[in-house]
Motif scaffolding. Structure first.
Motif, mmCIF file in Angstrom:
data_model
loop_
_atom_site.group_PDB
_atom_site.id
_atom_site.type_symbol
_atom_site.label_atom_id
_atom_site.label_comp_id
_atom_site.label_asym_id
_atom_site.label_seq_id
_atom_site.Cartn_x
_atom_site.Cartn_y
_atom_site.Cartn_z
ATOM 1 N N SER A 29 30.143 55.225 -1.213
ATOM 2 C CA SER A 29 31.473 54.359 -0.856
ATOM 3 C C SER A 29 32.527 55.337 -0.295
ATOM 4 O O SER A 29 32.344 56.491 -0.536
ATOM 5 C CB SER A 29 31.842 53.689 -2.339
ATOM 6 O OG SER A 29 30.988 52.751 -2.605
ATOM 7 N N ARG A 33 41.233 53.610 1.053
ATOM 8 C CA ARG A 33 42.118 53.815 2.090
ATOM 9 C C ARG A 33 43.714 53.219 1.405
ATOM 10 O O ARG A 33 43.929 52.277 0.872
ATOM 11 C CB ARG A 33 41.807 53.077 3.210
ATOM 12 C CG ARG A 33 40.353 53.416 4.121
ATOM 13 C CD ARG A 33 40.914 54.830 4.654
ATOM 14 N NE ARG A 33 41.878 54.990 5.559
ATOM 15 C CZ ARG A 33 41.780 54.594 6.724
ATOM 16 N NH1 ARG A 33 40.597 54.531 7.249
ATOM 17 N NH2 ARG A 33 42.859 54.638 7.567
ATOM 18 N N ASP A 129 47.640 56.686 5.967
ATOM 19 C CA ASP A 129 48.358 55.823 7.126
ATOM 20 C C ASP A 129 49.694 55.646 6.823
ATOM 21 O O ASP A 129 50.064 55.296 5.575
ATOM 22 C CB ASP A 129 47.483 54.502 7.543
ATOM 23 C CG ASP A 129 46.313 54.870 8.275
ATOM 24 O OD1 ASP A 129 46.163 56.044 8.786
ATOM 25 O OD2 ASP A 129 45.618 53.935 8.470
ATOM 26 N N ARG A 155 51.985 56.634 11.778
ATOM 27 C CA ARG A 155 50.844 55.908 12.737
ATOM 28 C C ARG A 155 51.610 54.737 13.791
ATOM 29 O O ARG A 155 51.262 54.884 14.855
ATOM 30 C CB ARG A 155 49.765 55.338 11.930
ATOM 31 C CG ARG A 155 49.010 54.637 12.809
ATOM 32 C CD ARG A 155 47.718 54.293 11.892
ATOM 33 N NE ARG A 155 46.662 53.269 12.629
ATOM 34 C CZ ARG A 155 45.575 53.087 12.406
ATOM 35 N NH1 ARG A 155 44.858 53.637 11.274
ATOM 36 N NH2 ARG A 155 44.924 52.418 13.193
ATOM 37 N N SER A 218 46.443 42.242 8.641
ATOM 38 C CA SER A 218 45.470 41.044 9.053
ATOM 39 C C SER A 218 44.813 41.795 10.257
ATOM 40 O O SER A 218 43.639 41.566 10.813
ATOM 41 C CB SER A 218 45.991 39.930 9.329
ATOM 42 O OG SER A 218 46.817 39.692 10.567
ATOM 43 N N SER A 219 45.550 42.646 11.040
ATOM 44 C CA SER A 219 44.970 43.202 12.437
ATOM 45 C C SER A 219 44.330 44.552 12.196
ATOM 46 O O SER A 219 43.694 45.230 13.311
ATOM 47 C CB SER A 219 45.983 43.097 13.422
ATOM 48 O OG SER A 219 47.028 44.077 12.959
ATOM 49 N N ARG A 220 44.286 45.295 10.970
ATOM 50 C CA ARG A 220 43.930 46.468 10.827
ATOM 51 C C ARG A 220 42.568 46.476 9.850
ATOM 52 O O ARG A 220 42.263 45.527 9.406
ATOM 53 C CB ARG A 220 44.890 47.447 10.315
ATOM 54 C CG ARG A 220 46.266 47.554 11.349
ATOM 55 C CD ARG A 220 45.638 48.339 12.522
ATOM 56 N NE ARG A 220 46.888 48.602 13.333
ATOM 57 C CZ ARG A 220 47.379 47.867 14.166
ATOM 58 N NH1 ARG A 220 47.194 46.479 14.220
ATOM 59 N NH2 ARG A 220 48.448 48.252 15.157
ATOM 60 N N ILE A 221 42.229 47.788 9.579
ATOM 61 C CA ILE A 221 41.149 47.862 8.437
ATOM 62 C C ILE A 221 41.838 47.251 7.242
ATOM 63 O O ILE A 221 43.011 47.327 6.833
ATOM 64 C CB ILE A 221 40.637 49.137 8.425
ATOM 65 C CG1 ILE A 221 42.065 50.112 8.090
ATOM 66 C CG2 ILE A 221 40.084 49.751 9.660
ATOM 67 C CD1 ILE A 221 41.328 51.616 7.529
ATOM 68 N N GLN A 222 40.946 47.127 6.276
ATOM 69 C CA GLN A 222 41.156 46.691 4.856
ATOM 70 C C GLN A 222 41.654 47.970 4.093
ATOM 71 O O GLN A 222 40.935 48.988 3.840
ATOM 72 C CB GLN A 222 39.933 46.108 4.121
ATOM 73 C CG GLN A 222 40.345 45.545 2.874
ATOM 74 C CD GLN A 222 41.300 44.186 2.929
ATOM 75 O OE1 GLN A 222 41.038 43.395 3.755
ATOM 76 N NE2 GLN A 222 42.256 44.113 2.086
ATOM 77 N N TYR A 223 42.937 47.882 3.637
ATOM 78 C CA TYR A 223 43.423 48.920 2.741
ATOM 79 C C TYR A 223 43.277 48.494 1.469
ATOM 80 O O TYR A 223 43.325 47.438 0.796
ATOM 81 C CB TYR A 223 44.844 49.276 2.949
ATOM 82 C CG TYR A 223 45.137 49.843 4.547
ATOM 83 C CD1 TYR A 223 45.058 51.170 4.623
ATOM 84 C CD2 TYR A 223 45.684 48.991 5.233
ATOM 85 C CE1 TYR A 223 45.201 51.649 5.907
ATOM 86 C CE2 TYR A 223 45.980 49.423 6.803
ATOM 87 C CZ TYR A 223 45.890 50.963 6.912
ATOM 88 O OH TYR A 223 46.080 51.307 8.185
ATOM 89 N N ASP A 224 42.871 49.741 0.414
ATOM 90 C CA ASP A 224 42.728 49.506 -1.116
ATOM 91 C C ASP A 224 43.900 49.279 -1.559
ATOM 92 O O ASP A 224 44.031 48.559 -2.726
ATOM 93 C CB ASP A 224 41.691 50.676 -1.441
ATOM 94 C CG ASP A 224 40.325 50.537 -0.815
ATOM 95 O OD1 ASP A 224 39.587 49.799 -1.285
ATOM 96 O OD2 ASP A 224 40.003 51.494 -0.047
#
Length: 332
Positions: A29, A33, A129, A155, A218-224
């Protein structure tokens, strides 16, 4: 695959195609993030950038008169972004600001705590980020971050627009414009224009931080995990809408007061009517407060509050902010 096999000789058994072996393994895994969302004025810096520029860092002789005049016009319904743009243009025309370079030099003197600078460098080194969501403007924020050598640590910047234009007299001027379009009419039953995309119908029409943050996520990677650093009333919206796991709230400022305010039944019903989650008690990422207190030794900076469904951590100085953000990042 069978179409590519050689024909079966007479009397021989048919050739069975090979099958792909099943391999029992999983890829490791990735590391969690995290996203750190930062307000700017009185959050990353220790001042209000609009006020700093308009008062020339407190050296303008009529600073109090100018700020009082702007505040009154704002109460009368004029948007603050346009008022700032107009006032800065006046400083250029009167030669109180010689040119754009003079404005950059003025902004470079705005206070930013060494702990905050260290935090941004630390987050960059950890590949965390960082974005800024602010009601200031792009020129002010970019100039200040660059002056402290931390622009590369951020960023993205979501804020009101700004551009340098040439005046009729041939001088460069800074023009500031709202990030969001002005609605045609009030949408919440009052005379005040609010952001059309604000779920709570509370934010000034030029910027709703919860709407902007939701669109960004919603437009980026999934953050934890999503952390938020803020101090003002417009920082309440993204916390209230459940977009944040942990909020770092500057002590004794508007956001802190909003979170600990005792609300009337009427106000509570009104908040619920517009979809603002309201919960009771103490909230942490841990399952219960006793575990937090036992592990961390009565961490008094964890707020007991009931207005937002996330953990709330108090801080006052850049050093405290750095220590508490890093501590939360390192929690498993």
């Amino acid at each position: 695959m069978s179409s590519f096999l050689p024909p079966t000789p007479p009397g021989a058994s048919p050739v069975t195609p090979p099958t792909r072996p099943v391999i029992g393994y999983r890829l490791p895994s990735p590391l969690p993030r995290a996203l750190v969302v930062c307000d700017f004025d009185y959050s990353l810096i220790d001042a209000d950038s609009d006020e700093w520029a308009i008062t020339l860092g407190g050296t303008r002789p009529d600073a109090e008169v100018a700020m009082t005049r702007m505040a009154q016009r704002h109460r009368d319904g004029e948007n603050w972004v346009y008022l700032v743009s107009e006032e800065i243009a006046g400083l250029f025309e009167s030669k109180a600001l010689a040119d754009i370079t003079a404005l950059r030099e003025l902004l470079a003197m705005i206070p930013m705590h060494r702990g905050t600078v260290a935090l941004l460098h630390d987050l960059h080194a950890r590949n965390v980020d960082v974005i800024v969501v602010s009601d200031a403007n792009a020129f002010f924020i970019e100039s200040i971050l660059e002056s402290y050598g931390v622009r590369h640590c951020v960023r993205d910047i979501i804020t009101n627009q700004s551009r340098i234009v040439r005046s009729v007299s041939g001088h460069d001027l800074l023009k500031i414009a709202p990030l969001q379009a002005k609605p045609s009419a009030p949408s919440n039953g009052s005379k005040k224009l609010v952001a059309a995309n604000c779920p709570r119908q509370r934010c000034n029409w030029n910027l709703c931080k919860s709407a902007q943050l939701a669109a960004y996520l919603s437009s980026r990677i999934q953050y934890d995990r999503v952390f938020y650093v803020g101090d003002g009333y417009n920082d309440l919206c993204p916390l209230a809408l459940g977009l944040v796991d942990c909020a770092f709230v500057r002590a004794d400022r508007r956001l802190h007061r909003e979170l600990v305010a005792v609300e009337s039944v009427e106000n509570l019903v009104a908040e619920l009517a517009v979809g603002m989650p309201v919960r009771q008690g103490r909230f942490n990422r841990m399952e219960n407060a006793d575990a937090v207190e036992g592990e961390c030794g009565q961490e008094s900076w964890y707020m007991t509050q009931s207005r937002v469904p996330c953990a709330a951590v108090l801080w006052a100085t850049g050093d405290e902010l750095q220590a508490r953000v890093v501590r939360e990042l390192e929690r498993v």
